[in-house]
Design a protein around this motif. Structure first.
Motif, PDB file in Angstrom:
ATOM      1  N   LYS A 161       1.108  -1.392   0.401  1.00 20.91           N
ATOM      2  CA  LYS A 161      -0.574   0.408   0.191  1.00 20.91           C
ATOM      3  C   LYS A 161       1.160   1.323  -0.006  1.00 20.91           C
ATOM      4  O   LYS A 161       0.381   2.277  -0.811  1.00 20.91           O
ATOM      5  CB  LYS A 161      -0.899   0.155   1.486  1.00 20.91           C
ATOM      6  N   GLU A 206      -9.260  -2.302  -0.153  1.00 22.23           N
ATOM      7  CA  GLU A 206      -8.526  -3.007   0.542  1.00 22.23           C
ATOM      8  C   GLU A 206      -9.964  -4.099   1.091  1.00 22.23           C
ATOM      9  O   GLU A 206     -10.157  -3.843   2.221  1.00 22.23           O
ATOM     10  CB  GLU A 206      -7.669  -2.915   2.283  1.00 22.23           C
ATOM     11  N   ILE A 248      -5.885  -5.676  -2.409  1.00 23.47           N
ATOM     12  CA  ILE A 248      -5.567  -4.678  -2.206  1.00 23.47           C
ATOM     13  C   ILE A 248      -5.841  -4.202  -4.039  1.00 23.47           C
ATOM     14  O   ILE A 248      -5.332  -4.457  -4.606  1.00 23.47           O
ATOM     15  CB  ILE A 248      -4.209  -4.311  -2.269  1.00 23.47           C
TER      16      ILE A 248
END
Length: 122
Positions: free
Chosen positions: A17, A30, A50
């Motif tokens: 991330k 997410e 993700i």
């Protein structure tokens, strides 16, 4: 492509991330599949998807091949098996010609692939 991460599951998710947003892309979502399973009384190993992308890179793909929007935003799966984190994603090559996407435009996806691979290795 499936790769073994050199980091724990949680650290792999965090590193990805951070790397994605650090390159100016957006983390749109997410999805914590383990938490979803737990919410209905089921158990599974840590598993997170993700969802990420960049309108700057993705928009030209969708203009050239509107149905390619089904593939965007991009996704990367992080899962844990026997204490080891694995990362799975579609390689840019797998998108060549998909939904009528012209081959050269898959080059727009290659930087994300390299970013992921580089982020999970020491």
């Amino acid at each position: 492509m499936k790769l073994q991460s050199d980091y724990s599951f949680a650290e792999t998710v965090d590193r990805l991330k951070t790397a994605i947003t650090g390159k100016g892309m957006t983390v749109f979502a997410e999805i914590d599949h383990r938490a979803a399973a737990a919410s209905v009384g089921l158990d599974m190993p840590p598993t997170t998807v993700i969802v990420y992308g960049s309108p700057k890179a993705g928009t030209p793909l969708m203009i050239a091949a509107p149905d390619f929007a089904l593939e965007l935003p991009l996704r990367v799966l992080v899962r844990e098996q026997d204490g080891t984190a694995f990362v799975t994603f579609n390689e840019a090559e797998t998108f060549k010609g998909k939904h009528g996407l012209p081959d050269p435009l898959t080059d727009n996806l290659a930087p994300a692939e390299k970013l992921i691979s580089g982020t999970i290795k020491r």
